[in-house]
Design an enzyme around this catalytic site. Structure first.
Site, PDB file in Angstrom:
ATOM      1  N   HIS A  78       1.259   3.638 -30.155  1.00  0.00           N
ATOM      2  CA  HIS A  78       1.099   2.775 -30.692  1.00  0.00           C
ATOM      3  C   HIS A  78       2.443   2.739 -31.273  1.00  0.00           C
ATOM      4  O   HIS A  78       2.674   1.473 -31.672  1.00  0.00           O
ATOM      5  CB  HIS A  78       0.500   2.628 -30.912  1.00  0.00           C
ATOM      6  CG  HIS A  78      -0.177   1.235 -31.778  1.00  0.00           C
ATOM      7  ND1 HIS A  78       0.553   0.700 -33.125  1.00  0.00           N
ATOM      8  CD2 HIS A  78      -0.965  -0.226 -31.627  1.00  0.00           C
ATOM      9  CE1 HIS A  78       0.319  -0.841 -33.413  1.00  0.00           C
ATOM     10  NE2 HIS A  78      -0.328  -1.410 -32.220  1.00  0.00           N
ATOM     11  N   SER A 127       5.565 -13.529 -14.563  1.00  0.00           N
ATOM     12  CA  SER A 127       5.966 -12.706 -14.946  1.00  0.00           C
ATOM     13  C   SER A 127       4.460 -11.279 -14.457  1.00  0.00           C
ATOM     14  O   SER A 127       3.942 -11.904 -15.720  1.00  0.00           O
ATOM     15  CB  SER A 127       6.305 -13.110 -16.039  1.00  0.00           C
ATOM     16  OG  SER A 127       6.170 -11.949 -17.564  1.00  0.00           O
ATOM     17  N   TYR A 139      14.554 -11.530 -12.405  1.00  0.00           N
ATOM     18  CA  TYR A 139      15.022 -11.003 -13.708  1.00  0.00           C
ATOM     19  C   TYR A 139      14.162 -10.129 -14.719  1.00  0.00           C
ATOM     20  O   TYR A 139      13.080  -9.917 -14.609  1.00  0.00           O
ATOM     21  CB  TYR A 139      14.950 -12.066 -14.992  1.00  0.00           C
ATOM     22  CG  TYR A 139      13.895 -12.437 -15.329  1.00  0.00           C
ATOM     23  CD1 TYR A 139      12.948 -12.427 -16.870  1.00  0.00           C
ATOM     24  CD2 TYR A 139      13.600 -13.778 -15.359  1.00  0.00           C
ATOM     25  CE1 TYR A 139      11.689 -12.255 -16.740  1.00  0.00           C
ATOM     26  CE2 TYR A 139      11.847 -14.624 -15.187  1.00  0.00           C
ATOM     27  CZ  TYR A 139      10.949 -13.438 -16.440  1.00  0.00           C
ATOM     28  OH  TYR A 139      10.118 -14.450 -16.734  1.00  0.00           O
ATOM     29  N   CYS A 183       8.088  -8.137 -17.496  1.00  0.00           N
ATOM     30  CA  CYS A 183       8.321  -8.629 -18.915  1.00  0.00           C
ATOM     31  C   CYS A 183       6.939  -7.066 -19.143  1.00  0.00           C
ATOM     32  O   CYS A 183       7.224  -6.122 -18.692  1.00  0.00           O
ATOM     33  CB  CYS A 183       7.454  -9.946 -19.970  1.00  0.00           C
ATOM     34  SG  CYS A 183       5.998 -10.014 -19.334  1.00  0.00           S
TER      35      CYS A 183
END
Ligand code: ADP
Ligand code: MG
Ligand code: MG
Length: 898
Positions: A474, A791, A878, A858
């Site tokens: 994390h 995304s 992208y 992402c």
């Protein structure tokens, strides 16, 4: 099968080399390039190379030789002796050889090399006679016994070093070079004695003579044992670990190069050295390297004596000629390999010999500079220049670093989880980090491990230091995302969070709250005290290479950012928009109270008031974001995490209540806390990551998405009135069925329309979704038909495809999977082919539903070069990654297109 390849010249001076530089998989890097150098006419001592495949066959057959291999080696040895006109072990004029390892991939210092092989009690006389230099001969013999014992027989090197030291004491001299021929002859006897006393007779029956072990006199025995030792070094623990760390396959094997010796230790017109054809630190075109006069082999790197810079070589009497020739070799090598090379050479009585070359390792700054200069020199094309820079390496350039001129002591080391250096007061809780930061001071957050509760503290701190967890823990993931330096898994650190201090195991060092500490996330170092930091020197070179990469790349590059500073930073790095603006980070600090009030109060009036407060705050956030990214798209993700992440933990409350009771605290307060605890307990889920989160939140609490979309639309409208060009997009997370998206899309569209009417501004805000569940990927045609964009949230998609909990992945089985190679690499760092298939399917099906669909990624993978290549192949529009990885993604995307 051909097992052995010759290199170098024959007796008539003809090149009889059989290999070349393209045969690294067979001959290893060293062997292939020795062959190549011989082919282009450079002076290479003749020899032969035994293939990597022979090594693997030998290893796989439990260290037994494949049929006929030893005979072939004997043939090549005979041939080498004929080419040179000397025989190994000859008492009149002996040939000496080196036995050198050389794997297909460079593994510096991992495996073994033996020099001066072939010396024995007879051939030493031949060597003395031929060289008329007894000192040199005895020095060579003692070096051979020493190396053979250490490398082949695994005897402790100190046994021999101690004997040398004792001899120097006895003679009252300081340096090895002051020992006489007689001294060295005596050392040879002592070394043989050490050998006899320390080698296990049972393990080496062939070395037993008259009941005791003796140093082998038979050159054939010496040679075979040395080759077997080099083969064996492929699987020594050091080499195995190195391969694991560097993702090098275990089944490549190492080649063995048997090469005639040349001598850099024959007096003052002899020397040995290592060099680079350009400066590997900064890339300047200059002669770079060191040499030692009258020395052999590893003396230069071992730091036994002080070396001299290579540029001086031309000015040393007796070495001028060789020095000039070496400079010509630099040019020849660069023109031939069209890259910066590193080389090893030896000068024997004024004559230059090349012993090794390969494309040289270099820093990121040097990589950029060399690529650009070589393009200017016409040596390489723009495309090649772009390919020459390792995207991962760019990370080195973008973060603050320890000042190289500062002096400091490293008190502990951990994993270099997120690059850059940080200095600040040690704090041991997230709350303390926030306090210190609010007081305007700098701190480093020191934790056992971090969890989502620590987020505010992690943001407040300059850097993060943990004693547990790996490079995808994390702490590491969040730190990289924020571009904050992080050192994790510092095992020597014993943290006592209660006492607010940490000690370093094995020392009396204690780090107390408020003590200044420094961490370097590029190297994993922890330092007590404040180290001077410097911003890395940003050269124009980086911009140049990135602009070249931009010319080639097809993938867009956006950033993940949720505050204006990060947005601006990423824009400066060349981000073409924000691919992911997480809104949960906007609910921390004071606002946590508000969202808690919302969650915990059933009363609609109280709730509405809380929501209105959030609306105001969020509108402010988005004004800042859209302003920073004016003219570029900003994808805002609606609230995603499980709500409990905003609540206090029932366990912490339990402790608090117990304390209050023990100290006779206020009854009413205790009752209130107890009710709160029960309420939160009642809301707790067994698997929050698979629970009430993502779009499910918006469906259960529709007022939340209304509030968030209203904030987005209002901020957009206000900026439009100012004459700016805001381009927000609304993203709905964790959709699994199209109906979820339909429902929330309607909520969003209605809200946008309302705001547009209220503000009297036309608003065109696309609405899309994250694809992060397998069901969404396989029904992407349906989902695509109601989405303006996708995304791919590859973090969650990896988690849900594998069924691996990404928060626990470091702890248990994944490290073991990696160790046992059940997985080739961590799928949370580099996209797994199975997950990539879902992405590919999502893109293809999505376009069936909506031909104009814009598709991006992402999540961590967007900033991983290997994954970026995969996404290019899949044909995404992208990738989006953390700000500091934007340059790296631009470069990787450029490379993917070439
Ligand atoms: P490494 O791969 O660890 O660099 P090498 O096989 O290159 O090991 O050997 C180390 C050094 O030994 C070389 O740099 C060179 O100086 C010396 N050496 C190896 N072979 C020879 C040789 N045939 N003649 C002279 N020196 C040699
Ligand atoms: Mg070498
Ligand atoms: Mg997600």
């Amino acid at each position: 099968v051909k097992r052995v390849y010759a290199f170098g010249k024959d007796a008539q001076g003809n090149n009889v080399t059989e290999g070349n530089t393209n045969m690294k998989a067979i001959l290893g890097g060293k062997g292939a390039n020795l062959a190549e150098m011989a082919n282009i006419g450079l002076p290479v001592p003749p020899g032969f190379t035994i293939t990597c495949q022979t090594c693997m066959e030998y290893a796989n057959a439990d260290n037994t030789w494949p049929e006929g291999a030893l005979d072939t080696i004997q043939e090549y040895r005979d041939d080498l002796e004929a080419r040179i006109g000397k025989k190994i072990g000859d008492a009149e004029d002996p040939l000496l050889v080196s036995v050198r390892s050389g794997a297909p991939m460079s593994m510096p210092g991992m495996m073994d090399t033996v020099l001066n092989l072939g010396l024995n009690d007879q051939s030493i006389n031949g060597l003395i006679k031929q060289t008329e230099n007894p000192r040199f001969a005895w020095d060579s013999y003692r070096r051979f016994i020493q190396m053979f014992s250490n490398v082949v027989m695994n005897l402790d090197g100190d046994l021999f070093e101690n004997a040398i030291t004792a001899m120097k004491h006895a003679r009252g001299v300081a340096s090895d070079t002051d020992l006489t021929a007689e001294d060295l002859q005596e050392l040879v006897s002592e070394f043989k004695q050490i050998f006899a006393e320390n080698v296990d007779a049972e393990a080496y029956p062939s070395l037993v003579v008259d009941g005791t072990v003796q140093f082998p006199q038979d050159p054939s025995v010496q040679l075979q044992l040395a080759i077997e030792a080099v083969f064996g070094s492929w699987n020594n623990p050091r080499a195995t670990l190195y391969r694991k760390q560097n993702k090098i396959a275990d089944d490549l094997g190492t080649a063995v190069n048997v090469q005639s010796m040349v001598f850099g230790n024959k007096g003052n017109t002899s020397a040995t050295g290592v060099a680079f054809t350009r400066n590997p630190a900064n890339g300047e075109k200059e002669f770079y390297g060191d040499y030692l006069v009258n020395a052999q082999g590893e003396d230069v790197v071992a730091g036994i004596r002080n070396t001299s810079p290579i540029a001086d070589l031309k000015n040393v009497e007796g070495l001028e000629e060789a020095g000039r020739e070496l400079e010509e070799v630099f040019v020849t090598l660069e023109n031939h390999f069209r890259d910066m090379c590193d080389i090893e050479f030896t000068i024997e009585q004024g004559k230059l010999w090349m012993l090794q070359t390969r494309v040289g390792k270099r820093t990121a700054a040097a990589a950029l500079h060399i690529a650009i200069e070589m393009e200017k020199e016409g040596l390489i094309s723009k495309e090649e220049a772009v390919m020459r820079v390792d995207p991962e390496q760019l990370d080195q350039l973008l973060h603050p670093q320890f000042d190289k001129n500062a002096s400091y002591d490293v008190v502990a080391k951990g994993l270099n989880a997120s690059p850059g250096a940080a200095v600040g007061e040690a704090v041991f809780s997230a709350a303390d980090a926030v306090d210190v930061a609010e007081a305007g001071r700098k701190c480093v957050l020191v934790r056992w491990e971090t969890n989502p509760d620590d987020l505010a503290g992690m943001i407040a701190a300059e850097g993060i230091l943990t004693s547990h967890g790996g490079k995808t823990s994390h702490a590491a993931v969040i730190a990289r995302g924020m571009g904050a330096p992080c050192v994790c898994g510092v095992e020597a650190l014993r943290i006592d969070a209660e006492k607010k201090q940490a000690s370093v195991v094995g020392t009396d060092i204690v780090i107390k709250e408020g003590d200044m500490i420094s961490i370097d996330g590029t190297t994993g170092s922890v330092v007590l005290g404040a180290v001077e930091l410097v911003l890395p020197e940003m050269t124009g070179d980086l911009d140049t290479i990135l602009e070249w990469a931009d010319e080639f790349r097809k993938l867009g590059v956006r950033a993940n950012a949720d505050n204006p500073e990060d947005a601006e930073l990423s824009r400066g790095f060349g981000a073409e928009g924000i691919g992911l603006c997480r809104t949960e980070h906007m609910f921390l600090g004071d606002r946590k109270q508000i969202i808690q009030t919302f969650i915990l109060n059933e009363d609609p009036a109280v709730r509405e008031k809380a929501v209105n407060e959030l609306l105001e705050a969020q509108t402010g956030d988005f004004l800042g974001m859209f302003r920073a990214m004016d003219g570029l798209p900003v994808i805002v993700r609606l609230l995603d995490p499980p709500l409990h992440e905003f609540l206090e933990s029932p366990r912490a409350l339990d402790v608090e209540i117990a304390k209050l009771e023990a100290t006779g605290g206020d009854k009413a307060l205790i009752a209130e806390k107890r009710m709160l605890m029960e309420q939160i307990d009642g809301m707790s889920e067994s698997n929050p990551m698979l629970g009430l989160r993502g779009c499910r939140l918006g469906i259960v609490y529709p007022i939340l998405p209304v509030m968030q979309v209203r904030a987005i639309a209002t901020a957009c409208a206000e900026l439009k009135k100012e004459g700016l060009d805001p381009k927000p997009e609304v993203m709905i997370p964790l959709v699994s069925v199209v109906a979820e998206l339909e429902k929330l899309r309607k909520v969003a569209e209605d809200t946008i329309a309302e705001v547009a009417a209220e503000q009297g501004v036309e608003l065109d805000i696309p609405v899309g979704t994250m694809i992060e569940l397998p069901r969404a990927a396989v029904t992407a045609d349906e989902i695509g038909s109601v989405a303006d964009f996708f995304s791919f949230g590859t973090n969650d998609l990896t988690q849900t495809t594998f069924g691996f909990s990404r928060d626990d992945v470091e702890a248990e089985f994944v490290p073991q999977y990696l160790a046992e190679r059940l997985l080739p690499y961590n799928p949370f760092a580099t996209i797994d082919p199975g997950v990539a298939k879902l992405v590919e399917m999502g893109v293809e099906l999505g376009h069936k539903g909506n031909p104009d669909l814009v598709c991006g990624v992402c999540g961590e993978h967007g900033g991983d070069p290997d994954s970026v290549k995969m996404f290019h192949t899949i044909g995404l529009d992208y990738v989006s990654c953390s700000p500091y990885r934007v340059p790296l993604a631009r470069l990787a995307a450029g490379q993917a297109a070439l």
